[in-house]
Write an enzyme that holds these catalytic residues in place. Sequence first.
Site, mmCIF file in Angstrom:
data_model
loop_
_atom_site.group_PDB
_atom_site.id
_atom_site.type_symbol
_atom_site.label_atom_id
_atom_site.label_comp_id
_atom_site.label_asym_id
_atom_site.label_seq_id
_atom_site.Cartn_x
_atom_site.Cartn_y
_atom_site.Cartn_z
ATOM 1 N N LEU A 97 0.672 -1.041 -0.277
ATOM 2 C CA LEU A 97 -0.329 -0.400 -0.131
ATOM 3 C C LEU A 97 0.701 0.908 0.155
ATOM 4 O O LEU A 97 2.146 1.244 0.783
ATOM 5 C CB LEU A 97 -1.336 -0.100 0.807
ATOM 6 C CG LEU A 97 -2.225 -1.112 1.078
ATOM 7 C CD1 LEU A 97 -2.978 -1.542 2.816
ATOM 8 C CD2 LEU A 97 -2.829 -1.039 0.134
ATOM 9 N N HIS A 117 2.420 -10.998 9.460
ATOM 10 C CA HIS A 117 3.624 -11.083 9.395
ATOM 11 C C HIS A 117 3.796 -12.305 9.351
ATOM 12 O O HIS A 117 3.859 -12.990 10.804
ATOM 13 C CB HIS A 117 4.354 -9.651 8.930
ATOM 14 C CG HIS A 117 5.793 -10.151 7.929
ATOM 15 N ND1 HIS A 117 5.806 -10.507 6.941
ATOM 16 C CD2 HIS A 117 6.654 -10.654 8.434
ATOM 17 C CE1 HIS A 117 7.316 -10.521 6.366
ATOM 18 N NE2 HIS A 117 7.786 -11.157 7.367
HETATM 19 C C1 GRF Z 1 0.200 -16.421 5.863
HETATM 20 O O1 GRF Z 1 0.720 -16.459 6.599
HETATM 21 C C2 GRF Z 1 0.324 -14.400 6.891
HETATM 22 O O2 GRF Z 1 1.511 -14.403 7.956
HETATM 23 C C3 GRF Z 1 0.957 -13.860 5.672
HETATM 24 O O3 GRF Z 1 0.977 -14.268 4.588
HETATM 25 C C4 GRF Z 1 0.021 -15.723 5.066
HETATM 26 C C5 GRF Z 1 -2.212 -15.536 4.418
HETATM 27 O O4 GRF Z 1 -1.994 -16.754 4.833
HETATM 28 N N1 GRF Z 1 1.313 -12.030 6.012
HETATM 29 P P1 GRF Z 1 -4.292 -16.921 4.692
HETATM 30 O O5 GRF Z 1 -4.033 -16.612 3.340
HETATM 31 O O6 GRF Z 1 -4.096 -15.954 5.655
HETATM 32 O O7 GRF Z 1 -3.514 -18.739 4.867
#
Ligand code: GRF
Length: 211
Positions: free
Chosen positions: A92, A108
């Site tokens: 963003l 994250h």
């Molecule tokens: C997760 O590992 C999150 O930490 C990262 O992207 C992934 C998303 O997983 N930012 P999901 O689509 O919620 O299963």
Amino acid sequence: MKKINLAIFLSGTGTNFLSLSKACLDPDYPADIKLVISDRECIGYKLSKKLKYKTILIKHLNNAFDFEKKATHLLKKNHVDLICLAGFMKILSPEFVNNWKNKILNIHPSILPLFPGLGTHKKAIASGMKIHGSTVHVVDENLDSGPIIGQCAINIKSKDNKKQIEERLKKYENILYVKSLEKYIKTFHNVENKNSLKKVEKEYNKVIFSI
Ligand code: GRF
């Protein structure tokens, strides 16, 4: 209890979205999902439609600003108070982040400030660390930075590969997002309170749960 209005931005499998959506069904949980925005027809997008959330696909636009213009219109129209990035792959712009200052959270998959950016599971294994984890933080203008609300950790076993770690961590980060969001709303989220960021910073190192 007054619930705040959430928007979820996603691009992936949607496990964090699903976990948040289940939590929001509880009358005592302080948020409701009003809108789900995806930049691609991913599993999370299909899941959101199936669960009958207002689900908007914004893709194939000329630039990031077109995406943000459209998203801003939808967020305002749906009276959204807080945005949860849940596996959202677009970066963003600083303008968008500033317009939603302290009102965007991200999850994250690393123990920040270690390993910002992509490929975190591989980086954690290669580093020789014995633990790995996830972080929920307030989004600022920089990549994977901003005050930390909560973190979780799992151990890295000697034979673990990227896929095993990712699968194991997901189970915990799904819980982490629910708990961190609840904590943020109950403790800090006050649109009128200019000091809210300061308060978050004070709690910077507080781990809400660990394994
Ligand atoms: C997760 O590992 C999150 O930490 C990262 O992207 C992934 C998303 O997983 N930012 P999901 O689509 O919620 O299963």
